[in-house]
Motif scaffolding. Sequence first.
Motif, PDB file in Angstrom:
ATOM      1  N   ALA A   1      -2.384   0.520  -3.020  1.00  0.00           N
ATOM      2  CA  ALA A   1      -2.534  -0.748  -2.291  1.00  0.00           C
ATOM      3  C   ALA A   1      -3.833  -1.449  -2.699  1.00  0.00           C
ATOM      4  O   ALA A   1      -3.818  -2.621  -3.083  1.00  0.00           O
TER       5      ALA A   1
ATOM      6  N   LEU B   1      -6.309  -6.363  -3.029  1.00  0.00           N
ATOM      7  CA  LEU B   1      -5.029  -5.711  -2.761  1.00  0.00           C
ATOM      8  C   LEU B   1      -3.945  -6.067  -3.765  1.00  0.00           C
ATOM      9  O   LEU B   1      -3.854  -7.211  -4.232  1.00  0.00           O
ATOM     10  N   ASN B   2      -3.129  -5.067  -4.044  1.00  0.00           N
ATOM     11  CA  ASN B   2      -2.008  -5.198  -4.977  1.00  0.00           C
ATOM     12  C   ASN B   2      -1.026  -6.272  -4.508  1.00  0.00           C
ATOM     13  O   ASN B   2      -0.974  -6.616  -3.322  1.00  0.00           O
TER      14      ASN B   2
ATOM     15  N   ALA C   1       2.965  -1.178  -5.617  1.00  0.00           N
ATOM     16  CA  ALA C   1       2.366  -0.727  -4.360  1.00  0.00           C
ATOM     17  C   ALA C   1       3.491  -0.010  -3.620  1.00  0.00           C
ATOM     18  O   ALA C   1       4.662  -0.343  -3.786  1.00  0.00           O
TER      19      ALA C   1
ATOM     20  N   GLY D   1       0.688  -5.071  -1.362  1.00  0.00           N
ATOM     21  CA  GLY D   1      -0.510  -4.249  -1.159  1.00  0.00           C
ATOM     22  C   GLY D   1      -1.119  -4.514   0.209  1.00  0.00           C
ATOM     23  O   GLY D   1      -1.569  -3.590   0.898  1.00  0.00           O
TER      24      GLY D   1
END
Lengths: 95, 495
Positions: free
Chosen positions: B42, B121-122, B140, B161
């Motif tokens: 993530a 974050l992804n 993710a 994510g």
Amino acid sequence: MSIDQSTAAKVAKLARIKVEEDALPALAEEFNTILGFIEQLNEVDVEGVEPMTSVTPQRLARRVDEVTDGNQQDKVLANAPDAREGFFAVPKVVE
Amino acid sequence: MSDLNKLGLAEARDLLRKGETTSVELTESCLKAIDAANALNAFVHKTPEIALERAKAADARIKEGDAPAMCGLPIGIKDLFCTKGVDSQAASNILKGFKPEYESTVSQKLQDAGSVMLGKLNMDEFAMGSSNETSAYGNAISPWRRGADETAITPGGSSGGSASAVAADLCLAATGTDTGGSIRQPAAFTGTVGIKPTYGRCSRWGIVAFASSLDQAGPMTKSVRDAAIMLEAMCGHDAKDSTSADLAVPNFEAMLTGDIKGKKIGIPREYRMDGMPSEIAKLWDDGTEMLKAAGAEIVDISLPHTKYALPAYYVIAPAEASSNLARYDGVRFGHRASLDAGDGITEMYEKTRAEGFGSEVQRRVMVGTYVLSAGFYDAYYNRARKVRTLIKKDFEDVFAAGVDAILTPATPSAAFGLGEMNDADPVKMYLNDVFTVTVNLAGLPGISVPTGLDAQGLPLGLQLIGKPWDEGDLLNTAYALEQSAGFVAKPAQWW
């Protein structure tokens, strides 16, 4: 409207994305699937309907036309893959 | 105090104000959880030094009695937001190594509100996807599983994510962005709350652009109250975004009374699609009953052009993307392909973009190029914009008839397993957005609230759609739904 390989190649060229010759048939097929889906729009009666330009009714804000920043050449070039002597460097564009 | 990372924004804020914990403690708890959750993929760029520095500053402010709304609260930022000096690559190889010299307006506002950034974050590449499978960082993974089945489940996309991180308690909340459902679908898939505000509420400045007429940022949180708190911090006029609304931002949290007596809730008949899974139909019916029991008036409504929203979206969004993504040319930032002798500037563009963009992004850029090309502009692009006008009018008519909010399912199914859609054609994946995309086309606020689990134990969510600029009222209706549904399930920790 069906897309053939030469149209797919032309679109790739317009988009400036290199697509290998052997990948073109699959690409054309994907385009056709997506465009087939989009074709549904032809069922809608859009006679006299204005194409949307702004989703919220608004007049774009205006400002005085004056310089508000500048002098940040280093920052502008900081992420360039190739920067030389304060410029972006690219392959030769004129003979 | 243990498990501080499991708190929501409101609870953590109240503990901080009472002096019962510190931002450093909260932040360390989240950083520990993040380091133990690499399996979820993530957080793709961790920023522990920045986090601890901001946490210390927040603790000092709290001590001085000068604590803004989100002071000391640790959050994650979607990789689509430019964050100064921190990798911001929109999950694309074409922006590999890009470290912006500036901060997006929304992430700056969150920083000004005292929040602590834990990292990036992804997401799906350039926010194009519904499963986080187009990311250059790899998938993710959702913390949720189908009972004892160990199949990796998608957290949804594009804000996958963010959804995974919030659901797994790696952060207290996260930012997301939503162009066709990219906040609401992942929220529904992970049992979290996600709101996309009215177009123009949040500044788009410094957020990597996908489809500018549709893109909006919003919070992804553990509760409706948290969404209200964080949305208020993210909103507001910004001269740097010409479509940013110059409107006062209300105190959304103060509007959460839970009283929805007399509110008119519309149930759109066109959303009851053929082949809708019975679990989704039941979820929707149950949600309708809950709102009715809370005193709302339920009315059947019609949004006749619903069927055409996805096809219109898949003209307009790629068209705008093809234009926005023209900037990735290998000259000013990001990746440049290595060139052969004799290659000129055209080869540089073509090779750079072929190497840097993943297949879904390439596909959408080329579809956009096609629908905008000479001879097809009217047939596709202008027609889609006319249909968009009709879709917006559907909603305007319903609101003019006195409807306060609209209740729909958030997604057509529960989350699917990663890889399970690999053999499907792209259109099948696009159908994930069938209930959410209308809201972007009409520029309306929409929120996803978790209200149940499917037979396999995966979360399901309902969507509420509100009137333009009426996020406060929408959040209150969502709050009432949340209270009635009483969703408390959490994923069992396997990672």
